[in-house]
Motif scaffolding. Structure first.
Motif, PDB file in Angstrom:
ATOM      1  N   PRO A 150       2.382   2.009  17.354  1.00  0.00           N
ATOM      2  CA  PRO A 150       2.499   2.469  15.960  1.00  0.00           C
ATOM      3  C   PRO A 150       3.898   2.949  15.597  1.00  0.00           C
ATOM      4  O   PRO A 150       4.334   2.806  14.439  1.00  0.00           O
ATOM      5  N   LEU A 151       4.618   3.506  16.566  1.00  0.00           N
ATOM      6  CA  LEU A 151       5.999   3.901  16.294  1.00  0.00           C
ATOM      7  C   LEU A 151       6.864   2.690  15.983  1.00  0.00           C
ATOM      8  O   LEU A 151       7.677   2.700  15.042  1.00  0.00           O
ATOM      9  N   VAL A 152       6.657   1.596  16.753  1.00  0.00           N
ATOM     10  CA  VAL A 152       7.420   0.367  16.498  1.00  0.00           C
ATOM     11  C   VAL A 152       7.070  -0.197  15.121  1.00  0.00           C
ATOM     12  O   VAL A 152       7.959  -0.617  14.351  1.00  0.00           O
ATOM     13  N   ALA A 153       5.805  -0.219  14.789  1.00  0.00           N
ATOM     14  CA  ALA A 153       5.390  -0.752  13.483  1.00  0.00           C
ATOM     15  C   ALA A 153       5.934   0.098  12.345  1.00  0.00           C
ATOM     16  O   ALA A 153       6.324  -0.424  11.276  1.00  0.00           O
ATOM     17  N   ALA A 154       5.976   1.426  12.553  1.00  0.00           N
ATOM     18  CA  ALA A 154       6.448   2.317  11.482  1.00  0.00           C
ATOM     19  C   ALA A 154       7.922   2.094  11.182  1.00  0.00           C
ATOM     20  O   ALA A 154       8.363   2.323  10.034  1.00  0.00           O
ATOM     21  N   LEU A 155       8.691   1.645  12.136  1.00  0.00           N
ATOM     22  CA  LEU A 155      10.119   1.435  11.914  1.00  0.00           C
ATOM     23  C   LEU A 155      10.385   0.308  10.913  1.00  0.00           C
ATOM     24  O   LEU A 155      11.474   0.249  10.317  1.00  0.00           O
ATOM     25  N   PHE A 156       9.387  -0.577  10.742  1.00  0.00           N
ATOM     26  CA  PHE A 156       9.612  -1.749   9.880  1.00  0.00           C
ATOM     27  C   PHE A 156       8.582  -1.832   8.752  1.00  0.00           C
ATOM     28  O   PHE A 156       8.345  -2.903   8.203  1.00  0.00           O
ATOM     29  N   PHE A 157       7.928  -0.739   8.449  1.00  0.00           N
ATOM     30  CA  PHE A 157       6.909  -0.726   7.394  1.00  0.00           C
ATOM     31  C   PHE A 157       7.433   0.081   6.203  1.00  0.00           C
ATOM     32  O   PHE A 157       7.669   1.293   6.291  1.00  0.00           O
ATOM     33  N   ASP A 158       7.579  -0.603   5.057  1.00  0.00           N
ATOM     34  CA  ASP A 158       8.055   0.032   3.837  1.00  0.00           C
ATOM     35  C   ASP A 158       6.847   0.445   3.011  1.00  0.00           C
ATOM     36  O   ASP A 158       6.199  -0.392   2.352  1.00  0.00           O
ATOM     37  N   SER A 159       6.519   1.720   3.068  1.00  0.00           N
ATOM     38  CA  SER A 159       5.322   2.218   2.375  1.00  0.00           C
ATOM     39  C   SER A 159       5.542   2.383   0.884  1.00  0.00           C
ATOM     40  O   SER A 159       4.603   2.727   0.162  1.00  0.00           O
ATOM     41  N   ARG A 160       6.729   2.156   0.383  1.00  0.00           N
ATOM     42  CA  ARG A 160       6.968   2.294  -1.051  1.00  0.00           C
ATOM     43  C   ARG A 160       6.314   1.166  -1.852  1.00  0.00           C
ATOM     44  O   ARG A 160       6.302   1.210  -3.088  1.00  0.00           O
ATOM     45  N   GLN A 161       5.832   0.116  -1.133  1.00  0.00           N
ATOM     46  CA  GLN A 161       5.169  -0.985  -1.831  1.00  0.00           C
ATOM     47  C   GLN A 161       3.698  -0.681  -2.098  1.00  0.00           C
ATOM     48  O   GLN A 161       2.987  -1.484  -2.698  1.00  0.00           O
ATOM     49  N   ARG A 162       3.199   0.466  -1.643  1.00  0.00           N
ATOM     50  CA  ARG A 162       1.796   0.840  -1.846  1.00  0.00           C
ATOM     51  C   ARG A 162       1.553   1.229  -3.309  1.00  0.00           C
ATOM     52  O   ARG A 162       2.502   1.541  -4.055  1.00  0.00           O
ATOM     53  N   PRO A 163       0.265   1.230  -3.718  1.00  0.00           N
ATOM     54  CA  PRO A 163      -0.024   1.669  -5.098  1.00  0.00           C
ATOM     55  C   PRO A 163       0.509   3.062  -5.395  1.00  0.00           C
ATOM     56  O   PRO A 163       0.970   3.343  -6.509  1.00  0.00           O
ATOM     57  N   ILE A 164       0.380   3.962  -4.398  1.00  0.00           N
ATOM     58  CA  ILE A 164       0.975   5.289  -4.526  1.00  0.00           C
ATOM     59  C   ILE A 164       2.130   5.345  -3.541  1.00  0.00           C
ATOM     60  O   ILE A 164       1.954   5.561  -2.352  1.00  0.00           O
ATOM     61  N   PRO A 165       3.330   5.103  -3.975  1.00  0.00           N
ATOM     62  CA  PRO A 165       4.459   5.020  -3.054  1.00  0.00           C
ATOM     63  C   PRO A 165       4.799   6.376  -2.433  1.00  0.00           C
ATOM     64  O   PRO A 165       4.988   7.366  -3.141  1.00  0.00           O
ATOM     65  N   ILE A 166       4.817   6.399  -1.086  1.00  0.00           N
ATOM     66  CA  ILE A 166       5.184   7.599  -0.347  1.00  0.00           C
ATOM     67  C   ILE A 166       6.243   7.184   0.663  1.00  0.00           C
ATOM     68  O   ILE A 166       6.044   6.230   1.429  1.00  0.00           O
ATOM     69  N   PRO A 167       7.367   7.819   0.725  1.00  0.00           N
ATOM     70  CA  PRO A 167       8.441   7.395   1.628  1.00  0.00           C
ATOM     71  C   PRO A 167       8.040   7.494   3.096  1.00  0.00           C
ATOM     72  O   PRO A 167       7.416   8.466   3.527  1.00  0.00           O
ATOM     73  N   ASN A 168       8.376   6.446   3.842  1.00  0.00           N
ATOM     74  CA  ASN A 168       8.222   6.434   5.299  1.00  0.00           C
ATOM     75  C   ASN A 168       9.545   6.904   5.888  1.00  0.00           C
ATOM     76  O   ASN A 168      10.547   6.191   5.846  1.00  0.00           O
ATOM     77  N   LEU A 169       9.572   8.092   6.433  1.00  0.00           N
ATOM     78  CA  LEU A 169      10.812   8.689   6.912  1.00  0.00           C
ATOM     79  C   LEU A 169      11.365   7.989   8.149  1.00  0.00           C
ATOM     80  O   LEU A 169      12.513   8.255   8.532  1.00  0.00           O
TER      81      LEU A 169
END
Length: 607
Positions: A150-169
């Motif tokens: 999950p750490l590897v996946a989080a490095l390349f997942f842009d959560s701002r594309q979600r309906p409620i955009p929340i920054p992935n730090l």
């Protein structure tokens, strides 16, 4: 006056304060906080059915509560801590529903946190320890998968594309295909780990003893139902009406699973009734076998064996006084010592699964301590009797061996020399025939007759010591030869008799020989009946005569009352010989009604 410099005492270190119990309670508190937060997140998000939300939270809180109880009851067992961690991990997975960037980012790293702890819990139950290298590898792979990928996946997942955009730090670069590939790898490895865990559990169930299966059964059954419901629900799809039913079954199984784990940990409480039943039964007189069965039933271990300590030999013996071999493999058998007043009394050889319940073992051993001590004394007496019996049997065997040696020495030594002397004397008679006076001829003839008589007496003596035919031909031919040499009307009736031990055959022969001698010399009998029967591992010999009776074996008389001459001690010695072989000799001899000599001998396995 100079005094010692004041040195302030250091406060207790944080590490000293951080006891395992405190860690568990802190984890429970943190889990409750996560659970309440998760409920708030799900209600606000509105994308989760209320039933799933309630049942999921119920299962998570049950893991926290059951884990805390399990740790309080068995603080040295890690199962309680692992159950709490499963609950914490389950609620931590809901952090990704938060709208706070820091909490949301932490939730991305914990999307499957409960799976790693659950893998460790299932494999370590009920001891709390991983028993093999394969299990440690599975747990390490599970932790690496659920916390690393999950750490590897989080490095390349842009959560701002979600309906409620929340920054992935943790975002480094937006790469959705790579994120999906990592998720796919995570699911594949998770499936492989699941198969590995299933193999380990099946093998454990197959090789488990009955006590261990009773602990594993609730957990295995609940997990199996939950897994089957999950597979069935995925197979029919969410659009199928049956999907909701399978989902209900899954959530119910999920809620029952922590209770199943807790039940296995709390077996000692359930065993108190068994201890009470044991105390009630111990008021009754029990044999060693009954006491062993009672302890086995109370502990739920049919394989349990009781060993009694014998200080003289510094070894354990069973209830019959036989030596008891100590278990060589701790993985197959375990030993629980039983002591009273600082003395070693006995030991319980039990299934290793019971080591996870030491309080129950201790309670059972304490409750049965007095009975075990009494049985130990009885077992020690039986061991001493067995040693005496074995010693007597060795004496009988040694005496028979000496008899055979004397018989061979007489036959091959003195008898052969007498035969040679008789031949030389006959040759001398033939050469001197007609050349010496009548007195010398008569003297030679008397010498030859004396040698013949000496040889006859020597043969009779050799037969009395140990007949060669008994060794060469067996019991029945030896008895037939004995009856043919007795100047009485003797009738022999015998069933088929297998080849028996030399001691048994010799004893039977001497019983018949002594009874015939008494009938001939003291009872004035003219008819004798001999019955020999072998059945059910026993040899029965009965010699009946029609003499005057009156024999008294208890007084040591081999003859009969009223018989002339000095009575010997033949039958009394034979009774001792039969006792050494676990046999029995009885004499029924009413005055004026003949005598019946009965011998009963255990034969054991044929030779």
């Amino acid at each position: 006056m100079a005094g010692r410099a004041f040195v302030p005492r250091p406060l207790l270190s944080f590490r000293a304060l951080l006891t395992p119990t405190l860690v568990v309670y802190l984890a429970v508190g943190f889990g409750v906080l996560l659970g309440v937060s998760g409920l708030v997140f799900k209600v606000r998000d509105g994308s989760h059915p209320i039933v799933d939300t309630v049942l999921g939270a119920t299962g998570g809180f049950l893991f926290l509560a059951a884990g805390a109880v399990a740790h309080a009851r068995r603080p040295m067992n890690r199962v309680g801590l692992l159950m709490v961690l499963v609950g914490v991990g389950f609620f931590a997975e809901d952090l990704q529903l938060s709208r706070t960037p820091v909490i949301y980012t932490a939730g991305l790293l914990l999307t499957r946190a409960s799976s790693g702890f659950a893998t460790r819990l299932v494999l370590a139950f009920p001891s709390g320890r991983l028993a093999s290298r394969a299990q440690r590898l599975l747990v390490a792979a599970a932790y690496a998968t659920v916390f690393g990928l999950p750490l590897v996946a989080a490095l390349f997942f842009d959560s701002r594309q979600r309906p409620i955009p929340i920054p992935n730090l943790l975002l480094v670069a937006d790469n959705l295909p790579l994120t999906r590939a990592v998720n796919h790898i995570e699911e594949s490895i998770g499936a492989a780990i699941g198969v590995g865990v299933l193999v380990v559990l099946v093998r454990r169930w197959v090789t488990a003893s009955r006590p261990l299966r009773r602990v594993l059964a609730p957990v295995f059954l609940t997990a199996l139902v939950g897994a089957a419901a999950t597979v069935a629900g995925g197979a029919v799809g969410s659009a199928d009406p049956r999907h909701s039913t399978f989902l209900w079954v899954y959530w119910v199984a999920f809620c029952l699973l922590p209770l199943a784990f807790l039940g296995g940990v709390l077996r000692v409480q359930l065993g108190r009734t068994a201890v009470g039943d044991l105390l009630g039964r111990l008021r009754e007189p029990l044999s060693p076998a009954d006491l062993q069965r009672l302890l086995a039933r109370s502990l739920g271990d049919p394989s349990l064996r009781v060993g009694y300590w014998r200080p003289e030999s510094e070894a354990f013996i069973d209830g019959d006084g036989r030596p008891l071999r100590m278990p060589e493999n701790d993985a197959e058998r375990a030993v629980w010592p039983v002591e009273r007043d600082g003395r070693r009394v006995a030991a319980l050889f039990h299934d290793p699964a019971l080591r996870e319940d030491p309080h129950r073992l201790e309670a059972m051993a304490a409750a049965a301590g007095l009975a075990l001590d009494n049985q130990r004394l009885a077992a020690e007496v039986r061991a001493q009797l067995a040693e005496v019996r074995a010693s007597r049997m060795r004496i009988v065997a040694a005496a028979d061996a000496e008899r055979r040696r004397l018989e061979r020495d007489l036959h091959d030594g003195a008898q052969q020399r007498l035969v040679v002397a008789r031949l030389l004397l006959r040759l001398a008679q033939e050469r001197l025939d007609g050349t010496v006076d009548e007195q010398s001829t008569a003297l030679l003839a008397r010498s030859a007759d004396g040698l013949d008589a000496a040889m006859d007496e020597l043969r009779a003596l050799a037969r009395g010591i140990h007949p060669a035919i008994l060794t060469d031909a067996g019991l029945l031919p030896a008895l037939r030869a004995l009856t043919e040499q007795t100047p009485l009307d003797v009738r022999l009736t015998a069933t088929a008799v297998p080849v028996l031990t030399p001691a048994v055959e010799a004893t039977c022969y001497f019983v018949v020989a002594e009874a015939l001698t008494n009938a001939l010399k003291y009872a004035h009998a003219d008819q004798v009946r001999i019955d020999v029967e072998h059945a059910d591992g026993r040899l029965r010999v009965e010699v009946t005569d029609n003499g005057i009776g009156g024999a008294d074996i208890t007084a040591g008389a081999a003859g009969t009352a009223g018989a002339t001459g000095t009575a010997g001690t033949g039958l009394l010695g034979l009774r001792d010989r039969l006792s050494a072989l676990d046999g029995m000799l009885t004499v029924h001899s009413p005055a004026g009604h003949g005598t019946i000599v009965r011998a009963l001998l255990p034969t054991g396995d044929p030779q």
